[in-house]
Enzyme design. Structure first.
Site, PDB file in Angstrom:
ATOM      1  N   TYR A 205      53.998  29.275  44.930  1.00 44.38           N
ATOM      2  CA  TYR A 205      54.946  28.156  44.851  1.00 44.38           C
ATOM      3  C   TYR A 205      55.176  27.558  46.231  1.00 44.38           C
ATOM      4  CZ  TYR A 205      59.530  25.883  44.389  1.00 44.38           C
ATOM      5  OH  TYR A 205      60.573  24.994  44.440  1.00 44.38           O
TER       6      TYR A 205
ATOM      7  N   LYS B   3      54.728  23.661  47.677  1.00 44.21           N
ATOM      8  CA  LYS B   3      55.800  22.890  48.291  1.00 44.21           C
ATOM      9  C   LYS B   3      55.436  22.473  49.707  1.00 44.21           C
ATOM     10  CE  LYS B   3      58.888  22.305  45.131  1.00 44.21           C
ATOM     11  NZ  LYS B   3      59.270  20.929  44.695  1.00 44.21           N
TER      12      LYS B   3
END
Length: 237
Positions: free
Chosen positions: A143, A147
């Protein structure tokens, strides 16, 4: 950019942070708020205009840009997170799914709505990023990678859209108390607080807003020696 009389599109607006963005936009005087969701029937907030919008579906994004051609503010809020180690057998597949939404989805919406904002005197994009743009943790490393990529895309969009007068605001924040973070036993901010600070930064014309102390400390730590990103950030007990 001012919220008063704005026409706002929020992606992922059927729950959590997205729903709060839509709610506060109305409260701050937005003339119209489009609530984008894969299933418009799940949009329950009174006063908004539900829009079918899966940001991974190019046709739906094009249709949304046509249906919301009066938009002056686009909030790229939709995102997903799958916990797991980078060494897990399915980590590449998991990262690919997150890249599709968190990076390519954000860019797809931005490409479609950039001409819309240009036609409406510039307007703004507000892109929801994360403190994970700068640091990694064992259970959210994939993740974090998405980002980091989204942060870079956000900065590239700001440069690309400067000439047409479109404000691009990147929002960095730690954990927010939404369904996305359910099961994570760490301090979390209330969505209302995050959105209020984000909209204040938007109206002040800023390009970046660091919502919480964690994000502020991490940003400062990027230039330290050794850099804060070289290890897991330790939270005070």
């Amino acid at each position: 950019m001012k919220l008063d009389n704005a026409i706002v599109l929020v992606t992922g607006a059927n729950r959590g942070l997205g729903e709060e963005f839509a709610r506060q936009a109305l409260a701050r005087g937005a003339r119209k708020v489009y609530a984008g969701a894969r299933d418009p029937s799940t949009v329950a907030l009174p006063g908004v205009v539900p829009v079918r919008l899966d940001i991974n579906d190019a046709a739906q994004v094009r249709d949304a840009a046509a249906a919301c051609a009066d938009a002056t503010l686009v909030i790229n809020n939709a995102g997903i997170a799958s916990p797991g180690s980078l060494l897990d057998e399915d980590s590449i597949a998991a990262m690919r799914r997150m890249m599709d939404t968190n990076v390519y989805g954000m860019l797809r919406v931005s490409q479609a709505f950039a001409p819309v904002l240009a036609a409406n005197r510039g307007g703004a994009f507000l892109n929801v990023l994360s403190v994970a743009s700068w640091i990694s943790t064992p259970g959210l490393a994939a993740y974090a990678a998405t980002k980091s990529a989204a942060w870079s895309v956000n900065n590239g969009l700001r440069i690309a859209l400067k000439q047409q007068g479109t404000q691009v605001l990147g929002l960095h924040v730690g954990f927010v108390d939404t369904e996305l973070t359910r099961g994570i036993d760490l301090p979390k901010l209330a969505p209302a607080e995050v959105v209020a600070r984000a909209y204040a930064a938007l109206e002040e014309g800023k390009s970046e807003v660091l919502i919480d102390e964690l994000s502020q400390n991490v940003k400062r730590g990027l230039s330290q020696e050794p850099g804060i990103y070289l290890d897991v950030v330790q939270r005070p007990t």
